[in-house]
Write an enzyme that holds these catalytic residues in place. Structure first.
Site, PDB file in Angstrom:
ATOM      1  N   CYS A   5       0.868  -1.188   0.000  1.00 37.40           N
ATOM      2  CA  CYS A   5       0.000   0.000   0.000  1.00 37.40           C
ATOM      3  C   CYS A   5       0.906   1.240   0.000  1.00 37.40           C
ATOM      4  O   CYS A   5       2.128   1.134   0.168  1.00 37.40           O
ATOM      5  CB  CYS A   5      -0.861   0.006   1.258  1.00 37.40           C
ATOM      6  N   CYS A  32       2.559   5.989   8.970  1.00 35.07           N
ATOM      7  CA  CYS A  32       1.675   6.177   7.818  1.00 35.07           C
ATOM      8  C   CYS A  32       0.748   7.358   8.085  1.00 35.07           C
ATOM      9  O   CYS A  32       0.184   7.479   9.181  1.00 35.07           O
ATOM     10  CB  CYS A  32       0.844   4.916   7.578  1.00 35.07           C
ATOM     11  N   GLU A  53       0.690  -0.680  16.258  1.00 32.39           N
ATOM     12  CA  GLU A  53      -0.110   0.520  15.958  1.00 32.39           C
ATOM     13  C   GLU A  53      -1.020   0.874  17.132  1.00 32.39           C
ATOM     14  O   GLU A  53      -1.185   2.061  17.476  1.00 32.39           O
ATOM     15  CB  GLU A  53      -0.960   0.281  14.703  1.00 32.39           C
ATOM     16  N   THR A  71      -6.049   0.813  11.879  1.00 34.03           N
ATOM     17  CA  THR A  71      -6.255   0.947  10.430  1.00 34.03           C
ATOM     18  C   THR A  71      -6.330  -0.381   9.694  1.00 34.03           C
ATOM     19  O   THR A  71      -6.878  -0.453   8.597  1.00 34.03           O
ATOM     20  CB  THR A  71      -5.120   1.766   9.795  1.00 34.03           C
ATOM     21  N   SER A 115      -0.856  -8.142  10.818  1.00 31.73           N
ATOM     22  CA  SER A 115      -2.281  -8.124  11.149  1.00 31.73           C
ATOM     23  C   SER A 115      -3.135  -8.176   9.886  1.00 31.73           C
ATOM     24  O   SER A 115      -4.103  -8.929   9.788  1.00 31.73           O
ATOM     25  CB  SER A 115      -2.562  -6.851  11.951  1.00 31.73           C
ATOM     26  N   SER A 119       1.869  -5.319   3.447  1.00 32.38           N
ATOM     27  CA  SER A 119       3.303  -5.232   3.761  1.00 32.38           C
ATOM     28  C   SER A 119       4.134  -6.268   2.997  1.00 32.38           C
ATOM     29  O   SER A 119       5.323  -6.436   3.275  1.00 32.38           O
ATOM     30  CB  SER A 119       3.497  -5.410   5.275  1.00 32.38           C
TER      31      SER A 119
HETATM   32  S1  SF4 Z   1      -2.425  -0.497   5.526  1.00 33.34           S
HETATM   33 FE1  SF4 Z   1      -1.444   0.720   7.134  1.00 33.34          FE
HETATM   34  S2  SF4 Z   1       0.408   1.510   6.160  1.00 33.34           S
HETATM   35 FE2  SF4 Z   1      -0.964   0.846   4.507  1.00 33.34          FE
HETATM   36  S3  SF4 Z   1      -2.096   2.722   3.916  1.00 33.34           S
HETATM   37 FE3  SF4 Z   1      -3.323   1.592   5.431  1.00 33.34          FE
HETATM   38  S4  SF4 Z   1      -2.755   2.534   7.382  1.00 33.34           S
HETATM   39 FE4  SF4 Z   1      -1.182   3.090   5.927  1.00 33.34          FE
END
Ligand code: SF4
Length: 321
Positions: A20, A109, A139, A177, A236, A279
């Site tokens: 991402c 982020c 996080e 998130t 996660s 990731s």
């Molecule tokens: S998955 Fe995590 S690092 Fe990727 S855009 Fe969403 S909040 Fe940001």
């Protein structure tokens, strides 16, 4: 769809999958900080607090380029450039870095930072804040440590049911998130029923990448017999993708790398679905596909889905290297 054996398997790739914008930015920050260090001969090393993102390959590649990963600022020598990971950090960590005079580059982020700000705003409005998320996640630790006043961590609808607060409490919620709108819906519904004075951010504020990848794996589970999620066990968002596919009734496997491919039982599968968490680097996805190809011939296609064009700017100190 054709069957296994000599005829091989259909392999359908989810869209979107993998990195991402927040992860691209965080990795870029470490690489640029390393490049800057290289140019300034004698600079101390670049230290990253916590895995920059939850993926062993990303961490190993950056280590090979000279980054040093630590869990605590105690491990960072005086004067060393210190990078906070994409997951964000608490105010206490930030304050400790300032007290030590460490040069910090913050790779949090922007969407995580937005959750921090939202939580702070609710607390300033006199609301008791609920953080919907998983205990112990980096996080969540960071967000808990950024909001003043009482913050209650709630990880499930059952925990929301047992939250011991008066019904007229002025509440507000924010979310980790890597949970999607769908994940949080049931928890929010319980909170809204029990605490009528409840506010929360717009659903569009939840991470676009999480939502898109979860929607894509749901679409994949409609057509694939077995789902492979490429990514790390401590990620996660990767675990959640695997759970979603399993909830849709498909045998689902988390695949850390090509070494895991031969352990997977495809059973009578004719169609494999493959996705990857936010990731997971593209190189690992390609290695897994190559390992599958060594096992059986594949016909590869990609599901239609969202083409992401999100891009987060780098910190100004690194933007022009
Ligand atoms: S998955 Fe995590 S690092 Fe990727 S855009 Fe969403 S909040 Fe940001």
């Amino acid at each position: 769809m054709a069957g296994r054996g000599e005829n091989g398997l259909d392999l359908v790739l989810a869209q979107p999958r993998g990195f991402c914008a927040g992860v691209v930015r965080a990795v870029d920050i470490v690489e640029r900080a390393l490049a800057q260090g290289d140019r300034a001969v004698g600079d101390p090393a670049v230290y990253v607090r916590h895995e920059i993102v939850h993926n062993g390959r990303v961490v190993a590649d950056l280590k090979a380029k000279g980054a040093r990963f630590v869990e605590s600022l105690d491990e960072v020598p005086d004067g060393a450039t210190t990078i906070f990971s994409a997951h964000g950090v608490s105010r206490a960590v930030e304050a400790e870095a300032a007290r030590r005079g460490l040069p910090v580059i913050d790779a949090t982020c922007p969407l995580v930072a937005k959750v921090h700000k939202q939580g702070q705003l609710y607390a300033a409005q006199g609301r008791t804040v609920i953080l919907i998320g998983h205990a112990g996640h980096a996080e969540v630790e960071g967000t808990l440590g950024r909001i003043d006043g009482a913050v209650h961590l709630v990880g499930s609808a059952a925990e929301a049911e047992s939250l011991d607060l008066p019904a007229d409490t002025k509440l507000a919620y924010v979310t980790q998130t890597t949970l999607s709108v769908d994940d949080t819906r049931a928890i929010i519904a319980v909170l809204a029923r029990r605490f009528p004075d409840l506010v929360g951010p717009e659903t569009k504020d939840i991470c676009y990448a999480t939502q898109n990848r979860q929607a894509a794996v749901r679409a994949l589970a409609e057509i694939a017999d077995v789902i492979l999620v490429v990514g790390a066990r401590n990620s996660s968002n990767c675990n959640r993708l695997r759970e979603i596919a399993a909830e849709a009734g498909r045998p689902s496997h988390l695949v850390e790398g090509e070494e895991d491919v031969d352990r997977i039982d495809f059973g009578a599968a004719r169609t494999l679905g493959l996705t990857a968490g936010a990731s997971t680097p593209e190189v690992v996805i390609a290695e897994v596909i190559a390992a599958l190809q060594r096992r059986t011939p594949l016909r590869i296609s990609t599901l239609p889905g969202v083409i992401e064009s999100v891009n987060f700017p780098l910190p100004s100190s690194l933007g022009h290297t």
